[in-house]
Design a protein around this motif. Structure first.
Motif, PDB file in Angstrom:
ATOM      1  N   ASN A 292       0.760  -1.164   0.001  1.00  0.00           N
ATOM      2  CA  ASN A 292       0.134  -0.030   0.023  1.00  0.00           C
ATOM      3  C   ASN A 292       0.940   1.268  -0.128  1.00  0.00           C
ATOM      4  O   ASN A 292       1.944   1.146   0.482  1.00  0.00           O
ATOM      5  CB  ASN A 292      -0.809   0.099   1.183  1.00  0.00           C
TER       6      ASN A 292
ATOM      7  N   GLU B 240      -4.774   7.695   5.624  1.00  0.00           N
ATOM      8  CA  GLU B 240      -4.891   7.834   4.263  1.00  0.00           C
ATOM      9  C   GLU B 240      -4.298   6.950   3.223  1.00  0.00           C
ATOM     10  O   GLU B 240      -2.891   7.353   3.255  1.00  0.00           O
ATOM     11  CB  GLU B 240      -5.239   9.182   3.501  1.00  0.00           C
TER      12      GLU B 240
ATOM     13  N   SER C  65      -4.403   1.803  -2.337  1.00  0.00           N
ATOM     14  CA  SER C  65      -4.110   0.218  -2.571  1.00  0.00           C
ATOM     15  C   SER C  65      -4.233  -0.329  -3.804  1.00  0.00           C
ATOM     16  O   SER C  65      -3.858  -1.265  -4.289  1.00  0.00           O
ATOM     17  CB  SER C  65      -5.019  -0.599  -1.619  1.00  0.00           C
TER      18      SER C  65
ATOM     19  N   SER D  84      -6.027   3.183  -9.484  1.00  0.00           N
ATOM     20  CA  SER D  84      -7.278   3.189 -10.023  1.00  0.00           C
ATOM     21  C   SER D  84      -7.278   4.056 -11.588  1.00  0.00           C
ATOM     22  O   SER D  84      -8.439   4.057 -12.337  1.00  0.00           O
ATOM     23  CB  SER D  84      -8.213   4.230  -9.348  1.00  0.00           C
TER      24      SER D  84
ATOM     25  N   ARG E 228      -7.241   6.747  -6.517  1.00  0.00           N
ATOM     26  CA  ARG E 228      -8.248   7.119  -5.411  1.00  0.00           C
ATOM     27  C   ARG E 228      -7.605   6.501  -4.278  1.00  0.00           C
ATOM     28  O   ARG E 228      -7.304   5.522  -4.194  1.00  0.00           O
ATOM     29  CB  ARG E 228      -9.556   6.348  -5.767  1.00  0.00           C
ATOM     30  N   SER E 229      -8.178   7.010  -2.934  1.00  0.00           N
ATOM     31  CA  SER E 229      -7.524   6.766  -1.667  1.00  0.00           C
ATOM     32  C   SER E 229      -8.693   6.150  -0.979  1.00  0.00           C
ATOM     33  O   SER E 229      -9.914   6.155  -1.204  1.00  0.00           O
ATOM     34  CB  SER E 229      -6.831   7.736  -1.210  1.00  0.00           C
ATOM     35  N   ARG E 230      -8.163   5.440   0.178  1.00  0.00           N
ATOM     36  CA  ARG E 230      -9.171   4.903   1.235  1.00  0.00           C
ATOM     37  C   ARG E 230      -8.731   5.503   2.654  1.00  0.00           C
ATOM     38  O   ARG E 230      -7.676   5.922   3.028  1.00  0.00           O
ATOM     39  CB  ARG E 230      -8.711   3.407   1.361  1.00  0.00           C
TER      40      ARG E 230
ATOM     41  N   ALA F 117      -9.073   5.224   6.891  1.00  0.00           N
ATOM     42  CA  ALA F 117      -9.393   4.172   7.831  1.00  0.00           C
ATOM     43  C   ALA F 117      -8.850   4.697   9.062  1.00  0.00           C
ATOM     44  O   ALA F 117      -8.221   5.639   9.164  1.00  0.00           O
ATOM     45  CB  ALA F 117      -8.366   2.946   7.489  1.00  0.00           C
TER      46      ALA F 117
ATOM     47  N   GLU G  32     -11.664   0.546   7.805  1.00  0.00           N
ATOM     48  CA  GLU G  32     -11.940   1.399   6.774  1.00  0.00           C
ATOM     49  C   GLU G  32     -13.251   1.985   6.660  1.00  0.00           C
ATOM     50  O   GLU G  32     -14.344   1.430   6.898  1.00  0.00           O
ATOM     51  CB  GLU G  32     -11.709   0.679   5.267  1.00  0.00           C
TER      52      GLU G  32
ATOM     53  N   LEU H 155     -13.960   4.940   4.430  1.00  0.00           N
ATOM     54  CA  LEU H 155     -14.246   5.535   3.178  1.00  0.00           C
ATOM     55  C   LEU H 155     -13.462   4.845   2.114  1.00  0.00           C
ATOM     56  O   LEU H 155     -12.332   4.546   2.381  1.00  0.00           O
ATOM     57  CB  LEU H 155     -14.119   6.921   3.178  1.00  0.00           C
ATOM     58  N   ASP H 156     -13.708   4.987   0.851  1.00  0.00           N
ATOM     59  CA  ASP H 156     -13.001   4.674  -0.335  1.00  0.00           C
ATOM     60  C   ASP H 156     -13.556   5.334  -1.542  1.00  0.00           C
ATOM     61  O   ASP H 156     -14.507   5.949  -1.472  1.00  0.00           O
ATOM     62  CB  ASP H 156     -13.289   3.000  -0.596  1.00  0.00           C
TER      63      ASP H 156
ATOM     64  N   LYS I 253     -15.158  13.456  -4.171  1.00  0.00           N
ATOM     65  CA  LYS I 253     -15.344  12.330  -4.662  1.00  0.00           C
ATOM     66  C   LYS I 253     -15.674  12.310  -6.001  1.00  0.00           C
ATOM     67  O   LYS I 253     -16.805  12.895  -6.269  1.00  0.00           O
ATOM     68  CB  LYS I 253     -16.306  11.105  -4.003  1.00  0.00           C
TER      69      LYS I 253
END
Length: 230
Positions: free
Chosen positions: A116, A144, A147, A150, A161-163, A165, A176, A178-179, A201
């Motif tokens: 990641n 943030e 993975s 995108s 795009r990030s996630r 957690a 997590e 948000l994604d 987003k």
């Protein structure tokens, strides 16, 4: 007398030569020591993605105490650009976080893999006047990370795009929340147990609120749409 002067010149030349040799040896020793110190902070990590044909050399950053807990955290980052990842010009990419907990400093990784790209790894705590110069204890940890590639450009970068957690102050309970985030615009602690986040987003700006006690999302609403470029 002339012979004496000649002898003195030869002695001075010899001393100068010895001094230069000594200076060269000192510089060489310092370079060797620096390289040894850098190597002691680095660890070889096997390739974790198909695009990485050889092991990647990673190194630990500065150790950080997590306020109000018996846990410390260290970021594990690449030494230079790995090729499969892009740090956005910072020269290294954070791949994982190591936590050291308890009196025995038991080690534990944030992620089970090193594949990641971590953009942010921060403590969430409410600052107040009552705390004075002391730092308030951390209510949770904020991450943030990316993975997936995108945008299909062959590497992980801030353009993907990030996630988002959250985790407990000791690094456990990673959740997590948000994604598919295009970018985080702002975040702020509402109180010691709630976090508010403004993020984008696609072309939509969102406002979200999270409970740090339960590591869960309480609210996520669209607030404005970014107009298309003319």
């Amino acid at each position: 007398m002339e012979r004496l002067f000649t002898l003195i010149k030869r002695i001075n030349s010899a001393l100068l030569l010895l001094g230069l040799l000594g200076l060269g040896a000192f510089i060489a020793w310092n370079i060797w020591s620096s390289n040894q110190w850098q190597s002691s902070r680095a660890v070889p990590i096997p390739a974790t993605q198909a695009g990485e044909a050889k092991p990647v050399l990673l190194e630990f950053g500065q150790i950080r105490n997590i306020c109000g807990s018996d846990t410390q955290m260290l970021e594990l980052s690449t030494r230079g650009d790995s090729g499969k990842f892009s740090s956005g010009g910072y020269g290294s990419e954070t791949r994982n976080v190591l936590f050291l907990s308890g009196k025995d400093k038991t080690p534990r990784w944030l992620f089970p893999v090193q594949s990641n790209l971590i953009l942010t790894a921060e403590q969430l705590r409410q600052e107040s006047e009552a705390c004075g110069s002391k730092k308030a204890p951390a209510s949770a940890l904020f991450f943030e990370y990316i993975s997936n590639d995108s945008n299909g450009d062959g590497k992980l970068s801030r353009d993907d795009r990030s996630r988002i957690a959250l985790a407990k102050p000791d690094g456990t309970g990673l959740t997590e929340v948000l994604d598919g985030v295009s970018r985080v615009l702002s975040r702020e602690m509402l109180d010691s147990q709630h976090l508010t986040l403004i993020y984008q987003k696609d072309r939509t700006i969102h406002h979200a609120r999270f409970s740090l006690a339960t590591l869960s999302k309480e609210l996520d609403q669209e607030i404005v749409t970014v107009p298309e470029e003319i």
